[in-house]
Write a protein that holds these residues in place. Sequence first.
Motif, PDB file in Angstrom:
ATOM      1  N   VAL A  46       0.842  -1.191   0.000  1.00 19.82           N
ATOM      2  CA  VAL A  46       0.000   0.000   0.000  1.00 19.82           C
ATOM      3  C   VAL A  46       0.879   1.243   0.000  1.00 19.82           C
ATOM      4  O   VAL A  46       1.896   1.284   0.697  1.00 19.82           O
ATOM      5  CB  VAL A  46      -0.907   0.011   1.257  1.00 19.82           C
ATOM      6  N   GLY A  47       0.459   2.265  -0.758  1.00 22.49           N
ATOM      7  CA  GLY A  47       1.113   3.569  -0.748  1.00 22.49           C
ATOM      8  C   GLY A  47       0.129   4.625  -0.279  1.00 22.49           C
ATOM      9  O   GLY A  47      -0.970   4.745  -0.836  1.00 22.49           O
ATOM     10  N   ILE A  48       0.509   5.371   0.750  1.00 22.75           N
ATOM     11  CA  ILE A  48      -0.383   6.382   1.321  1.00 22.75           C
ATOM     12  C   ILE A  48       0.355   7.709   1.367  1.00 22.75           C
ATOM     13  O   ILE A  48       1.403   7.820   1.989  1.00 22.75           O
ATOM     14  CB  ILE A  48      -0.851   5.979   2.734  1.00 22.75           C
ATOM     15  N   HIS A  49      -0.215   8.702   0.697  1.00 27.64           N
ATOM     16  CA  HIS A  49       0.377  10.045   0.702  1.00 27.64           C
ATOM     17  C   HIS A  49      -0.614  10.993   1.359  1.00 27.64           C
ATOM     18  O   HIS A  49      -1.736  11.167   0.880  1.00 27.64           O
ATOM     19  CB  HIS A  49       0.665  10.487  -0.732  1.00 27.64           C
ATOM     20  N   SER A  50      -0.207  11.554   2.494  1.00 27.30           N
ATOM     21  CA  SER A  50      -1.004  12.564   3.193  1.00 27.30           C
ATOM     22  C   SER A  50      -2.406  12.076   3.521  1.00 27.30           C
ATOM     23  O   SER A  50      -3.377  12.799   3.337  1.00 27.30           O
ATOM     24  CB  SER A  50      -1.082  13.843   2.362  1.00 27.30           C
ATOM     25  N   GLY A  51      -2.512  10.839   4.017  1.00 27.17           N
ATOM     26  CA  GLY A  51      -3.820  10.273   4.326  1.00 27.17           C
ATOM     27  C   GLY A  51      -3.963   9.907   5.793  1.00 27.17           C
ATOM     28  O   GLY A  51      -3.105  10.213   6.619  1.00 27.17           O
ATOM     29  N   LEU A  52      -5.079   9.240   6.099  1.00 26.34           N
ATOM     30  CA  LEU A  52      -5.400   8.794   7.454  1.00 26.34           C
ATOM     31  C   LEU A  52      -5.218   7.280   7.549  1.00 26.34           C
ATOM     32  O   LEU A  52      -5.370   6.567   6.562  1.00 26.34           O
ATOM     33  CB  LEU A  52      -6.852   9.120   7.800  1.00 26.34           C
ATOM     34  N   ALA A  53      -4.964   6.797   8.759  1.00 27.01           N
ATOM     35  CA  ALA A  53      -4.894   5.360   9.017  1.00 27.01           C
ATOM     36  C   ALA A  53      -6.293   4.762   8.970  1.00 27.01           C
ATOM     37  O   ALA A  53      -7.293   5.453   9.215  1.00 27.01           O
ATOM     38  CB  ALA A  53      -4.261   5.105  10.396  1.00 27.01           C
ATOM     39  N   CYS A  54      -6.367   3.487   8.687  1.00 28.69           N
ATOM     40  CA  CYS A  54      -7.641   2.769   8.723  1.00 28.69           C
ATOM     41  C   CYS A  54      -8.211   2.850  10.138  1.00 28.69           C
ATOM     42  O   CYS A  54      -7.498   2.600  11.113  1.00 28.69           O
ATOM     43  CB  CYS A  54      -7.433   1.313   8.322  1.00 28.69           C
ATOM     44  N   GLY A  55      -9.467   3.234  10.255  1.00 30.48           N
ATOM     45  CA  GLY A  55     -10.121   3.329  11.555  1.00 30.48           C
ATOM     46  C   GLY A  55      -9.872   4.639  12.280  1.00 30.48           C
ATOM     47  O   GLY A  55     -10.343   4.821  13.402  1.00 30.48           O
ATOM     48  N   ALA A  56      -9.168   5.572  11.658  1.00 27.67           N
ATOM     49  CA  ALA A  56      -8.869   6.851  12.309  1.00 27.67           C
ATOM     50  C   ALA A  56     -10.126   7.688  12.511  1.00 27.67           C
ATOM     51  O   ALA A  56     -10.171   8.552  13.383  1.00 27.67           O
ATOM     52  CB  ALA A  56      -7.854   7.642  11.488  1.00 27.67           C
ATOM     53  N   ALA A  57     -11.145   7.432  11.714  1.00 27.71           N
ATOM     54  CA  ALA A  57     -12.403   8.183  11.808  1.00 27.71           C
ATOM     55  C   ALA A  57     -13.556   7.249  11.483  1.00 27.71           C
ATOM     56  O   ALA A  57     -13.399   6.286  10.735  1.00 27.71           O
ATOM     57  CB  ALA A  57     -12.382   9.353  10.843  1.00 27.71           C
ATOM     58  N   SER A  58     -14.717   7.568  12.048  1.00 27.93           N
ATOM     59  CA  SER A  58     -15.897   6.742  11.793  1.00 27.93           C
ATOM     60  C   SER A  58     -17.050   7.537  11.193  1.00 27.93           C
ATOM     61  O   SER A  58     -18.051   6.974  10.794  1.00 27.93           O
ATOM     62  CB  SER A  58     -16.360   6.069  13.088  1.00 27.93           C
ATOM     63  N   ASP A  59     -16.901   8.853  11.152  1.00 33.28           N
ATOM     64  CA  ASP A  59     -17.925   9.707  10.566  1.00 33.28           C
ATOM     65  C   ASP A  59     -17.272  11.035  10.188  1.00 33.28           C
ATOM     66  O   ASP A  59     -16.068  11.231  10.404  1.00 33.28           O
ATOM     67  CB  ASP A  59     -19.101   9.915  11.531  1.00 33.28           C
ATOM     68  N   LEU A  60     -18.051  11.939   9.603  1.00 31.68           N
ATOM     69  CA  LEU A  60     -17.482  13.207   9.130  1.00 31.68           C
ATOM     70  C   LEU A  60     -16.862  14.036  10.257  1.00 31.68           C
ATOM     71  O   LEU A  60     -15.727  14.507  10.106  1.00 31.68           O
ATOM     72  CB  LEU A  60     -18.547  14.009   8.373  1.00 31.68           C
ATOM     73  N   PRO A  61     -17.515  14.207  11.407  1.00 27.80           N
ATOM     74  CA  PRO A  61     -16.866  14.984  12.475  1.00 27.80           C
ATOM     75  C   PRO A  61     -15.546  14.368  12.940  1.00 27.80           C
ATOM     76  O   PRO A  61     -14.558  15.078  13.137  1.00 27.80           O
ATOM     77  CB  PRO A  61     -17.911  14.993  13.607  1.00 27.80           C
ATOM     78  N   SER A  62     -15.511  13.040  13.118  1.00 29.64           N
ATOM     79  CA  SER A  62     -14.259  12.426  13.577  1.00 29.64           C
ATOM     80  C   SER A  62     -13.190  12.478  12.478  1.00 29.64           C
ATOM     81  O   SER A  62     -11.999  12.517  12.778  1.00 29.64           O
ATOM     82  CB  SER A  62     -14.477  10.997  14.072  1.00 29.64           C
ATOM     83  N   ALA A  63     -13.611  12.505  11.215  1.00 29.82           N
ATOM     84  CA  ALA A  63     -12.638  12.651  10.119  1.00 29.82           C
ATOM     85  C   ALA A  63     -11.973  14.015  10.190  1.00 29.82           C
ATOM     86  O   ALA A  63     -10.754  14.129  10.016  1.00 29.82           O
ATOM     87  CB  ALA A  63     -13.314  12.454   8.770  1.00 29.82           C
TER      88      ALA A  63
END
Length: 187
Positions: A46-63
Amino acid sequence: MIAGITRQIMRDHAIDPKRVYVAGLSAGGAAAAIMGATYSDLYAAVGIHSGLACGAASDLPSAFVAMRQGGGSRAIPNGKNSVPTIVFHGNRDTTVHPKNGDQIIEQSAGAMRPTTKVLRGRVPDGHAYTRAVLTDGAGRVISEHWTIDGGGHAWSGGSPAGSYTDPHGPDATREMLRFFLEHSLGG
């Protein structure tokens, strides 16, 4: 849906099923993290550039919270195996906090206690960077974390004609391809 598209392309074209990869920037990087964490049997790296980890957010506010200060969950969901992961993140990214890159790397290591080698460099007439290479007990590279000094929320090494690109490097595309070619499923 993304896994389904991947499988359809694999059926329609002569693709080595041991060499399928996923990468993305920002929300696409978060999607790539999710795909690697939930489909470790499909993607070799997997390549991730400037992203979030899996499970880092569960909805728009937590994102939005995760984007501002880093996300919550660090565990791979459902006990899945981690997938070799390469991360790029600018240390001056004001859209997705750089702490998220650290969290992705922590997540990719799982319960493993990898050995870390830190390398520093500078692109000629460009950004300095720090590259942390994590290896498992057998000496295999399991992840790389590139922190771009002065980098913002943009694809590192991208064309100056593009949007959300930073031509001052390092070249994330070249380095992700190198990393991908070093990894295959079951290899």
